[in-house]
Write a protein that holds these residues in place. Structure first.
Motif, PDB file in Angstrom:
ATOM      1  N   GLN A  37      38.813  39.723  21.027  1.00  0.00           N
ATOM      2  CA  GLN A  37      39.730  40.605  20.335  1.00  0.00           C
ATOM      3  C   GLN A  37      41.072  40.621  21.069  1.00  0.00           C
ATOM      4  N   GLY A  38      42.137  40.805  20.315  1.00  0.00           N
ATOM      5  CA  GLY A  38      43.440  40.899  20.933  1.00  0.00           C
ATOM      6  C   GLY A  38      43.973  39.532  21.332  1.00  0.00           C
ATOM      7  N   LYS A  39      45.128  39.532  21.961  1.00  0.00           N
ATOM      8  CA  LYS A  39      45.792  38.288  22.327  1.00  0.00           C
ATOM      9  C   LYS A  39      45.150  37.692  23.568  1.00  0.00           C
ATOM     10  N   LYS A  40      44.722  36.460  23.471  1.00  0.00           N
ATOM     11  CA  LYS A  40      44.070  35.808  24.598  1.00  0.00           C
ATOM     12  C   LYS A  40      45.111  35.367  25.626  1.00  0.00           C
ATOM     13  N   THR A  41      44.737  35.426  26.886  1.00  0.00           N
ATOM     14  CA  THR A  41      45.645  35.076  27.972  1.00  0.00           C
ATOM     15  C   THR A  41      44.932  34.220  28.993  1.00  0.00           C
ATOM     16  N   LEU A  42      45.635  33.239  29.507  1.00  0.00           N
ATOM     17  CA  LEU A  42      45.152  32.414  30.606  1.00  0.00           C
ATOM     18  C   LEU A  42      46.104  32.553  31.777  1.00  0.00           C
ATOM     19  N   THR A  43      45.586  32.476  32.992  1.00  0.00           N
ATOM     20  CA  THR A  43      46.436  32.361  34.171  1.00  0.00           C
ATOM     21  C   THR A  43      46.393  30.923  34.655  1.00  0.00           C
ATOM     22  N   GLY A  72      48.162  30.735  19.928  1.00  0.00           N
ATOM     23  CA  GLY A  72      48.072  32.177  20.119  1.00  0.00           C
ATOM     24  C   GLY A  72      47.617  32.567  21.506  1.00  0.00           C
ATOM     25  N   ILE A  73      47.469  31.589  22.405  1.00  0.00           N
ATOM     26  CA  ILE A  73      47.015  31.865  23.773  1.00  0.00           C
ATOM     27  C   ILE A  73      48.229  31.890  24.701  1.00  0.00           C
ATOM     28  N   LYS A  74      48.456  33.011  25.347  1.00  0.00           N
ATOM     29  CA  LYS A  74      49.557  33.137  26.301  1.00  0.00           C
ATOM     30  C   LYS A  74      49.109  32.629  27.665  1.00  0.00           C
ATOM     31  N   VAL A  75      49.978  31.887  28.335  1.00  0.00           N
ATOM     32  CA  VAL A  75      49.675  31.364  29.663  1.00  0.00           C
ATOM     33  C   VAL A  75      50.600  32.017  30.677  1.00  0.00           C
ATOM     34  N   LYS A  76      50.012  32.749  31.617  1.00  0.00           N
ATOM     35  CA  LYS A  76      50.775  33.340  32.711  1.00  0.00           C
ATOM     36  C   LYS A  76      50.920  32.304  33.818  1.00  0.00           C
ATOM     37  N   VAL A 327      39.566  23.611  36.114  1.00  0.00           N
ATOM     38  CA  VAL A 327      39.246  24.903  35.495  1.00  0.00           C
ATOM     39  C   VAL A 327      38.223  25.601  36.377  1.00  0.00           C
ATOM     40  N   PHE A 328      38.474  26.873  36.710  1.00  0.00           N
ATOM     41  CA  PHE A 328      37.468  27.621  37.451  1.00  0.00           C
ATOM     42  C   PHE A 328      36.260  27.860  36.553  1.00  0.00           C
ATOM     43  N   LYS A 329      35.080  27.645  37.111  1.00  0.00           N
ATOM     44  CA  LYS A 329      33.842  27.672  36.337  1.00  0.00           C
ATOM     45  C   LYS A 329      33.604  29.022  35.667  1.00  0.00           C
ATOM     46  N   ASN A 330      33.991  30.101  36.343  1.00  0.00           N
ATOM     47  CA  ASN A 330      33.685  31.415  35.774  1.00  0.00           C
ATOM     48  C   ASN A 330      34.866  32.032  35.032  1.00  0.00           C
ATOM     49  N   THR A 331      35.746  31.187  34.504  1.00  0.00           N
ATOM     50  CA  THR A 331      36.788  31.710  33.628  1.00  0.00           C
ATOM     51  C   THR A 331      36.158  32.492  32.482  1.00  0.00           C
ATOM     52  N   ARG A 332      36.827  33.549  32.078  1.00  0.00           N
ATOM     53  CA  ARG A 332      36.340  34.346  30.953  1.00  0.00           C
ATOM     54  C   ARG A 332      36.852  33.815  29.615  1.00  0.00           C
ATOM     55  N   ASN A 333      37.575  32.715  29.658  1.00  0.00           N
ATOM     56  CA  ASN A 333      38.093  32.121  28.423  1.00  0.00           C
ATOM     57  C   ASN A 333      37.977  30.607  28.527  1.00  0.00           C
ATOM     58  N   LEU A 334      36.744  30.120  28.569  1.00  0.00           N
ATOM     59  CA  LEU A 334      36.514  28.689  28.743  1.00  0.00           C
ATOM     60  C   LEU A 334      37.101  27.888  27.588  1.00  0.00           C
ATOM     61  N   ASP A 335      36.892  28.353  26.364  1.00  0.00           N
ATOM     62  CA  ASP A 335      37.422  27.611  25.222  1.00  0.00           C
ATOM     63  C   ASP A 335      38.939  27.508  25.299  1.00  0.00           C
ATOM     64  N   GLY A 336      39.595  28.618  25.674  1.00  0.00           N
ATOM     65  CA  GLY A 336      41.040  28.594  25.801  1.00  0.00           C
ATOM     66  C   GLY A 336      41.495  27.679  26.927  1.00  0.00           C
ATOM     67  N   ALA A 337      40.759  27.695  28.046  1.00  0.00           N
ATOM     68  CA  ALA A 337      41.111  26.836  29.178  1.00  0.00           C
ATOM     69  C   ALA A 337      41.005  25.360  28.793  1.00  0.00           C
ATOM     70  N   LEU A 338      39.944  25.001  28.085  1.00  0.00           N
ATOM     71  CA  LEU A 338      39.790  23.614  27.655  1.00  0.00           C
ATOM     72  C   LEU A 338      40.870  23.233  26.649  1.00  0.00           C
ATOM     73  N   GLU A 339      41.240  24.167  25.794  1.00  0.00           N
ATOM     74  CA  GLU A 339      42.315  23.903  24.836  1.00  0.00           C
ATOM     75  C   GLU A 339      43.637  23.667  25.556  1.00  0.00           C
ATOM     76  N   PHE A 340      43.860  24.420  26.633  1.00  0.00           N
ATOM     77  CA  PHE A 340      45.094  24.258  27.410  1.00  0.00           C
ATOM     78  C   PHE A 340      45.109  22.902  28.130  1.00  0.00           C
ATOM     79  N   VAL A 341      43.988  22.510  28.718  1.00  0.00           N
ATOM     80  CA  VAL A 341      43.919  21.198  29.369  1.00  0.00           C
ATOM     81  C   VAL A 341      44.140  20.087  28.337  1.00  0.00           C
ATOM     82  N   LYS A 342      43.560  20.255  27.163  1.00  0.00           N
ATOM     83  CA  LYS A 342      43.768  19.268  26.099  1.00  0.00           C
ATOM     84  C   LYS A 342      45.246  19.143  25.759  1.00  0.00           C
TER      85      LYS A 342
END
Length: 440
Positions: A37-43, A72-76, A327-342
């Motif tokens: 829910q809400g806007k997804k964010t990655l660091t 729609g994924i914000k990257v800090k 990617v850190f293994k315990n990211t709470r947004n694995l799908d978003g992290a993989l999308e960012f690497v892609k």
């Protein structure tokens, strides 16, 4: 890595690597909520690739904004200096207070892999970013230990070449750059003197020391580790490699004694100001331009080999340099992290980012862009394809860089002070270094 990076102290690196915790990293400062829910964010921790952290932000932020518009994924973004990056990462592996996605020096891949903190890139994960076969083989060779799923994917590729100051060569009546080490020494003796240095080194830059002596060891038919990961720093080939490098100052006198104290990028100022005629370097278009040099002022040739032409085996003339994305293994947004690497490894972004940094895309499709066929980048591309080798992909690699890099630094200090550098003194330094590193 950005040209030449600083390395953490051995005690910190070794103790944290040996902790080998499996707790992983995390998104303490901005992962998405797990319900989606809400806007997804990655660091994202980016490595300092440009002339400054602010320069990197100017390169990266527009691309991160483009990613947000598409997904729609914000990257800090945080750009981390090389002097801090490994310590920050190692601390994150034990504390869990880390980013979702991060850049790592490719030589750290196996060491960080051993902590268990990074996501293994199996076939399924690679499939989500377009497949493993999109990447150049040499770049994939620096993503983790042999026989294990990679700990990261290649982002920027680099290799060493010999860069020479055209004015200084012309003034000395030298028409072409040296192709072998004997030619380099002979050329150097014509270029040095009068307060000028034939070739620059950075004796206090531990990682640069490692890069050079690793290549020279390959040329002497030696490796610093056995295939099983046991350190073997005192073999005749390893000793000869270190002595050959330090002898550029100690015996041949073609390196100025002051270079023994040079740290990251300090040799470039001398090169740009016509005080040093040659440097072994990476990513020239970015780093030389930052020193005020135009591309007309410097030339490029493959880094020297003992004889003949660069290739594999004893004709290796560069380590496989570059930056990987993990990617850190315990990211709470694995799908978003993989999308960012892609996104970051897409052909489009690879062209944009590597053009900005003067590096070579490790993605095959992006390399076809004519911008990467210039004389300087063609040398890097060909070196990576034909004559580069990855640094040891062992868990002790970061400690190896520290202890052997320090041994070389101390030997340069001896040379600068006029103390003899002998086969025996080199072997003693390397033996001391070997005693500071475990076998596995």
């Amino acid at each position: 890595m950005r040209t030449h990076r600083a390395v953490v102290t051995g005690a910190v690196a070794l103790s944290l690597v040996l902790a080998a915790t499996a707790c992983g990293g995390g998104t303490a400062t901005g992962g998405s909520d797990q319900g989606g829910q809400g806007k997804k964010t990655l660091t994202y921790w980016a490595s300092n690739q440009g002339a400054s952290i602010e320069a990197d932000k100017k390169v990266l932020q527009p691309e991160l904004d483009r990613f947000e518009q598409r997904t729609g994924i914000k990257v800090k973004l945080e750009v981390v200096p090389w002097s801090d990056l490994l310590n920050r990462i190692l601390t994150a592996t034990t504390s869990g207070q880390g980013p979702d996605v991060l850049n790592i020096g490719n030589t750290w891949s196996a060491s960080l892999q051993a902590t268990g903190a990074l996501l293994p890139w199996d076939d399924k994960s690679f499939g989500k970013i377009g497949g493993k076969d999109r990447f150049v083989a040499s770049a994939l060779g620096s993503t983790g230990a042999t026989g294990q799923d990679p700990a990261a994917v290649p982002l920027y590729s680099m290799a060493y070449a010999l860069y020479y100051n055209k004015k200084m060569f012309k003034d000395a009546g030298i028409e072409k750059p040296p192709a072998t080490w004997d030619e380099l020494v002979a050329t150097g003796k014509r270029l040095g003197g009068g307060g000028k240095s034939a070739i620059g080194v950075e004796g206090s830059n531990l990682s640069n020391n490692i890069h050079q002596v690793f290549v020279l060891a390959k040329q002497h038919g030696a490796d610093f580790f056995t295939p099983e990961g046991k350190p073997q720093f005192t073999t005749d080939g390893a000793v000869a490699a270190v002595k050959q490098y330090v002898d550029l100052m100690a015996t041949h006198k073609i390196v100025a004694p002051g270079n023994a104290e040079y740290a990251q990028n300090q040799s470039l100022s001398d090169f740009a100001k016509d005080r040093t005629a040659m440097v072994l370097w990476q990513t020239p278009s970015a780093t030389f331009a930052a020193q005020g040099m135009t591309e007309e002022e410097w030339g490029v040739a493959p880094a020297p080999v003992p004889s003949g032409t660069p290739g594999q085996g004893t004709s290796v003339n560069s380590m496989v340099a570059g930056i990987n994305m993990a990617v850190f293994k315990n990211t709470r947004n694995l799908d978003g992290a993989l999308e960012f690497v892609k996104f970051m490894t897409s052909d489009e972004e690879q062209k944009t980012l590597n053009k900005a940094y003067g590096s070579m895309p490790p993605v095959v499709g992006a390399q076809q862009d004519p911008a990467f066929g210039t004389p300087s980048l063609a040398v890097i591309r060909d070196t990576l394809a034909q004559s580069a080798a990855p640094l040891p992909q062992v868990p002790q690699e970061s400690a190896f860089e520290t202890v052997v890099g320090t041994a070389v630094k101390e030997l340069f200090a001896d040379a600068a002070a006029g103390r003899p550098v002998t086969t025996e003194s080199v072997r003693a330094k390397l033996d001391k270094a070997q005693q500071q590193i475990p076998a596995s």
